[in-house]
Design a protein around this motif. Structure first.
Motif, mmCIF file in Angstrom:
data_model
loop_
_atom_site.group_PDB
_atom_site.id
_atom_site.type_symbol
_atom_site.label_atom_id
_atom_site.label_comp_id
_atom_site.label_asym_id
_atom_site.label_seq_id
_atom_site.Cartn_x
_atom_site.Cartn_y
_atom_site.Cartn_z
ATOM 1 N N VAL A 106 0.894 -1.165 0.000
ATOM 2 C CA VAL A 106 0.000 0.000 0.000
ATOM 3 C C VAL A 106 0.930 1.213 0.000
ATOM 4 N N SER A 157 3.726 3.990 3.937
ATOM 5 C CA SER A 157 3.513 2.803 3.082
ATOM 6 C C SER A 157 3.736 1.528 3.893
ATOM 7 N N GLY A 214 -6.089 -0.366 4.851
ATOM 8 C CA GLY A 214 -6.516 1.002 4.530
ATOM 9 C C GLY A 214 -6.615 1.947 5.694
ATOM 10 N N ALA A 264 -5.955 -1.719 -2.086
ATOM 11 C CA ALA A 264 -4.743 -0.895 -1.928
ATOM 12 C C ALA A 264 -4.719 0.228 -2.959
ATOM 13 N N GLU A 289 -4.760 4.154 -2.001
ATOM 14 C CA GLU A 289 -3.646 5.032 -2.414
ATOM 15 C C GLU A 289 -4.170 6.310 -3.081
#
Ligand code: GLY
Length: 353
Positions: A6, A12, A141, A226, A230
């Motif tokens: 991710v 990240s 998330g 993901a 993002e």
């Protein structure tokens, strides 16, 4: 091992997926954290099956471990339980350089993640999801939250974990109803973003074949999520497509007091109800509703619930997704392609069966 990254700049992280990963969680956690202490936040069901195993692997990697065990079920996702968890974290002497490991389905993940986000203004945490729903959705998330008596997830935060460690073998002890509950979210990913994933789920013969293919299914779902996270970490645009089926689904779950339908079952009912309507309105490709219905039924998931339309609208009116006089709904153009549709709240009645 499958790995999905991710990409969120400094925040990240990797989602690692591998059968049997539980035994290596200590080493994996050590790669991510130098912490001295690790508090596992879990529920009594998961703890009785796997708590000691997780503790052992963490201790083998030199973590001092405390298991904080809450009662299973949504009724635990409260301010009261959170207060108890904070007290246990404080009594354990957890500092800002220590670690929280959330271990379980959506409830330990959401509540434990929120405890990590807020205790001492935030300490690191790792998600170790054990239900299919958590492995493909809630652990990925950074949404963490607790419920209020007025509704689900009303107090929360966006707080990304250091990593998500998924052992699909843990699903073998999950009652079939909850395995299928999670699959409703996998079907949702197929609907909103991947006709190929949808076709794969249509083609699976039985639960045995499902479990044989589950690593790849989890990876594909996590990849879809993901990429969406993002692009819209804070849920102001694209991320809302993840709510396909959820507006009606939440209303169904709530109307039945969270006792009759699981979350995934509600989502399945919601996807069918809304797509039935958008198909009639000419927005969605003809035949899509039948495809969704068939795949849900294939996994023993319900496709409709008895509920007055007025009740659905009343319950949605209390939902946090309604902003001012407008509501954003997620509609399908066809299987694999979705978009957001902002409509005046008064028009919602045209989208409810
Ligand atoms: N479960 C929906 C989201 O993470 O946005």
């Amino acid at each position: 091992m499958h790995k999905v990254t991710v990409n969120l700049d400094k925040r990240s992280y990797d989602i690692k997926i591998e059968k049997g990963l539980l035994a290596a969680m200590g080493k994996e956690a050590r790669k991510l954290s130098k912490a001295g202490k690790a508090a596992i936040i879990t529920d009594a069901n998961v703890d009785s099956l796997y708590g000691a195993k997780l503790q052992k692997t963490l201790e083998e990697s030199d973590f001092i471990v405390e298991r904080i065990v809450i009662e299973p079920g949504e009724k635990s996702k409260t301010l009261q339980t959170l207060g108890d968890v904070y007290a246990r974290m404080a009594a354990f002497g957890l500092t800002r350089s220590d670690l929280v490991i959330t271990f379980g389905g959506g409830v330990p993940g959401d509540l434990g993640g929120f405890a990590a986000a807020t205790f001492l203004r935030g300490i690191d945490f790792i998600q170790v999801p054990t239900s299919l729903l958590a492995q493909i959705d809630s652990s990925v998330g950074g949404k963490v939250a607790i419920d209020l008596p007025t509704g689900k997830n009303l107090v929360g935060s966006f707080y990304q974990p250091l990593g998500v460690l998924i052992d699909p073998d843990l699903l073998t002890s999950l009652p079939k109803r909850y395995l299928h509950d999670g699959l409703a979210e996998a079907i949702k990913y197929g609907c909103i973003r991947s006709a190929d994933l949808f076709a794969k789920l249509q083609g699976i013969k039985d639960d045995e074949e499902l479990l044989a293919n589950i690593e790849v299914i989890i990876k594909e779902c996590c990849e879809i999520k993901a990429r969406i996270v993002e692009n819209d970490e804070f849920d102001t645009g694209e991320r809302m497509v993840l709510n396909f089926g959820h507006t009606i689904g939440h209303a169904v779950e709530k109307y039945y007091n969270y006792e009759t339908y699981t979350h995934g079952e509600g989502v399945g009912i919601g996807m069918v109800a809304l797509t039935g309507k958008t198909e009639q309105l000419g927005i969605t490709e003809k035949g899509s509703t039948t495809l969704i219905k068939d795949v849900l039924q294939h996994y023993g998931l319900p496709t409709e619930a008895v509920m007055e339309k007025e009740e659905v609208l009343k319950t949605i009116a209390l939902d946090k997704k309604k902003k001012g006089g407008e509501i954003t709904i997620v509609i399908l153009e066809k299987i694999g392609k979705s978009r957001l549709l902002k409509i005046p709240y008064k028009d919602l009645t045209h989208y409810i069966g």
